[in-house]
Design a protein around this motif. Structure first.
Motif, mmCIF file in Angstrom:
data_model
loop_
_atom_site.group_PDB
_atom_site.id
_atom_site.type_symbol
_atom_site.label_atom_id
_atom_site.label_comp_id
_atom_site.label_asym_id
_atom_site.label_seq_id
_atom_site.Cartn_x
_atom_site.Cartn_y
_atom_site.Cartn_z
ATOM 1 N N GLU A 2 1.417 7.255 4.202
ATOM 2 C CA GLU A 2 2.168 6.121 4.338
ATOM 3 C C GLU A 2 3.914 6.294 4.201
ATOM 4 O O GLU A 2 4.168 4.955 3.761
ATOM 5 C CB GLU A 2 1.441 4.484 2.814
ATOM 6 N N ARG A 50 4.556 3.617 -5.087
ATOM 7 C CA ARG A 50 3.615 4.724 -5.449
ATOM 8 C C ARG A 50 3.091 3.935 -6.274
ATOM 9 O O ARG A 50 0.935 3.491 -6.602
ATOM 10 C CB ARG A 50 3.949 5.873 -5.736
ATOM 11 N N PRO A 51 3.216 3.248 -7.569
ATOM 12 C CA PRO A 51 2.284 2.228 -8.647
ATOM 13 C C PRO A 51 1.356 1.075 -7.991
ATOM 14 O O PRO A 51 0.811 0.654 -8.149
ATOM 15 C CB PRO A 51 3.174 1.535 -9.174
ATOM 16 N N GLU A 78 -8.180 0.315 -2.514
ATOM 17 C CA GLU A 78 -8.018 -0.327 -3.550
ATOM 18 C C GLU A 78 -9.193 -1.122 -3.979
ATOM 19 O O GLU A 78 -9.563 -1.385 -4.977
ATOM 20 C CB GLU A 78 -6.167 -0.882 -3.160
ATOM 21 N N LEU A 126 8.832 6.698 -2.645
ATOM 22 C CA LEU A 126 7.572 6.839 -2.367
ATOM 23 C C LEU A 126 7.689 7.006 -4.032
ATOM 24 O O LEU A 126 6.803 5.907 -4.444
ATOM 25 C CB LEU A 126 6.956 8.469 -2.412
ATOM 26 N N ARG A 127 8.117 7.358 -4.958
ATOM 27 C CA ARG A 127 8.175 6.057 -6.822
ATOM 28 C C ARG A 127 8.528 5.098 -6.945
ATOM 29 O O ARG A 127 7.349 4.196 -7.426
ATOM 30 C CB ARG A 127 9.753 7.425 -7.096
ATOM 31 N N GLU A 152 5.172 -3.900 -3.659
ATOM 32 C CA GLU A 152 6.059 -3.143 -3.609
ATOM 33 C C GLU A 152 7.024 -3.469 -2.741
ATOM 34 O O GLU A 152 8.468 -3.301 -3.367
ATOM 35 C CB GLU A 152 4.875 -2.303 -1.913
ATOM 36 N N TYR A 163 7.127 1.484 5.231
ATOM 37 C CA TYR A 163 6.205 1.924 4.648
ATOM 38 C C TYR A 163 4.679 1.955 6.223
ATOM 39 O O TYR A 163 5.384 1.373 6.893
ATOM 40 C CB TYR A 163 4.891 2.161 4.387
ATOM 41 N N PHE A 166 0.068 2.964 -3.064
ATOM 42 C CA PHE A 166 0.885 3.600 -1.526
ATOM 43 C C PHE A 166 1.061 5.463 -2.180
ATOM 44 O O PHE A 166 0.804 5.818 -2.890
ATOM 45 C CB PHE A 166 2.179 3.174 -1.461
ATOM 46 N N THR A 167 0.627 6.093 -0.670
ATOM 47 C CA THR A 167 0.786 7.386 -1.174
ATOM 48 C C THR A 167 2.031 8.336 -0.081
ATOM 49 O O THR A 167 2.332 7.650 0.721
ATOM 50 C CB THR A 167 -0.726 8.187 -0.261
ATOM 51 N N LYS A 168 1.985 9.413 -0.588
ATOM 52 C CA LYS A 168 3.002 10.231 0.850
ATOM 53 C C LYS A 168 2.472 9.821 2.305
ATOM 54 O O LYS A 168 3.348 9.340 3.171
ATOM 55 C CB LYS A 168 2.669 11.246 0.628
#
Length: 301
Positions: free
Chosen positions: A289, A281-282, A221, A277-278, A80, A140, A285-287
């Motif tokens: 975070e 996300r891979p 995860e 976020l884009r 990230e 984050y 991480f989500t909204k």
């Protein structure tokens, strides 16, 4: 912090969320890194950004920790923080990023002796670290969670539960979760310290411990393919008796406020547009975070 990404206020290795190294590490790095120390700029706020533009490359201190910053199976730098660094530094006029892997506990000492230009390892922002480095605003936020056996037979959802039910507790080297457990009343000498969240999962599956504490992201995860363990719901640990939310950010040398400020300008743009976020996300991480926390808040200023 903790996968972890993990990472608090306890001064003790590799994550996350993890904490500062001791004096010995500082001394060792100082001796090893002396020949690489460049002249300190006399420019107010530092001139590192100008130098990076001229060089065309920025050196990133990483700790080899999934999902924060690591070298993948193809030998490529990712995570990230590195992926975010690629975008922001490109916008700042620096085309390339270069990884400088080190142990998490050596990141701040290494930054100080200029082994790299910036820490890009998902490092938690806390007052102790803020006395050593300056942080960008968090990219984050993170809550804690536990790895427990399927069905959570002991009903462990908070550090208080762990203490009251006398559960066998583990967390990672240097993780902030060490101090969170101690604050709840767990005896530090009774904590099993393991290398990372994978080792923590193995310990839970094998029955060596009842619970492993890490970040919500890393725990959810790592248990995805486990038939014997699960992650609990995320929760806020208590710091000073109050619910606490951690935030991870890039770290810079205290003299380089110009670079930190320019980084923050681009980071705010990415947050506002939703591109942050884009990018993240891979890596799981989500909204949940995403955050508007500031470094000043987490530094206690």
């Amino acid at each position: 912090m903790a996968p972890s990404l993990e990472h608090g206020s306890y001064i003790s290795g590799p994550t996350r969320r993890s904490l500062l190294a001791g004096v010995a590490a500082v001394g060792a790095l100082g001796a090893a890194g002396c020949s690489r120390v460049a002249a300190v700029s006399s420019t107010e706020g530092g001139d590192l950004l100008d130098r990076l533009k001229a060089q065309g490359v920025v050196r990133l201190g990483i700790a080899g920790e999934i999902p924060f910053g690591y070298i993948d199976t193809n030998g490529e730098l990712t995570g990230e923080a590195p992926e975010l660094a690629k975008v922001i530094f490109k916008r700042l006029g620096v085309d390339r990023v270069q990884a400088v892997p080190t142990e998490f506990g050596s990141l701040i000492p290494g930054l100080k002796v200029q082994q790299f230009d910036v820490v890009a390892a998902g490092m938690y922002v806390n007052p102790e670290r803020c006395a050593e480095v300056i942080f960008a605003d968090p990219d984050y936020q993170m809550l804690d969670a536990f790895i427990v056996r399927k069905g959570n037979p002991k009903g462990l959802h908070t550090y208080k539960d762990v203490v009251e039910k006398k559960a066998k507790f583990a967390t990672g080297t240097g993780y902030a979760e060490i101090q969170y457990a101690v604050e709840a009343g767990y005896k530090e000498s009774d904590i099993m310290i393991v290398q990372d969240q994978v080792a923590g999962l193995n310990a839970v599956e094998a029955g060596r411990v009842d619970v492993f504490a890490g970040t919500a992201l890393t725990t959810r995860e790592v248990v995805k393919k486990s038939a014997k363990a699960e992650a609990t719901a995320p929760f806020k640990p208590l710091v000073g008796g109050k619910p606490h939310v951690d935030g991870g950010a890039f770290a810079f040398r205290p003299t380089e406020t110009n670079l930190r400020d320019a980084f923050n300008v681009e980071l705010r743009k990415l947050k506002k547009s939703g591109e942050l976020l884009r990018i993240l996300r891979p890596f799981g991480f989500t909204k949940a975070e995403m955050t508007d926390l500031t470094a000043k808040e987490l530094c206690g200023g």
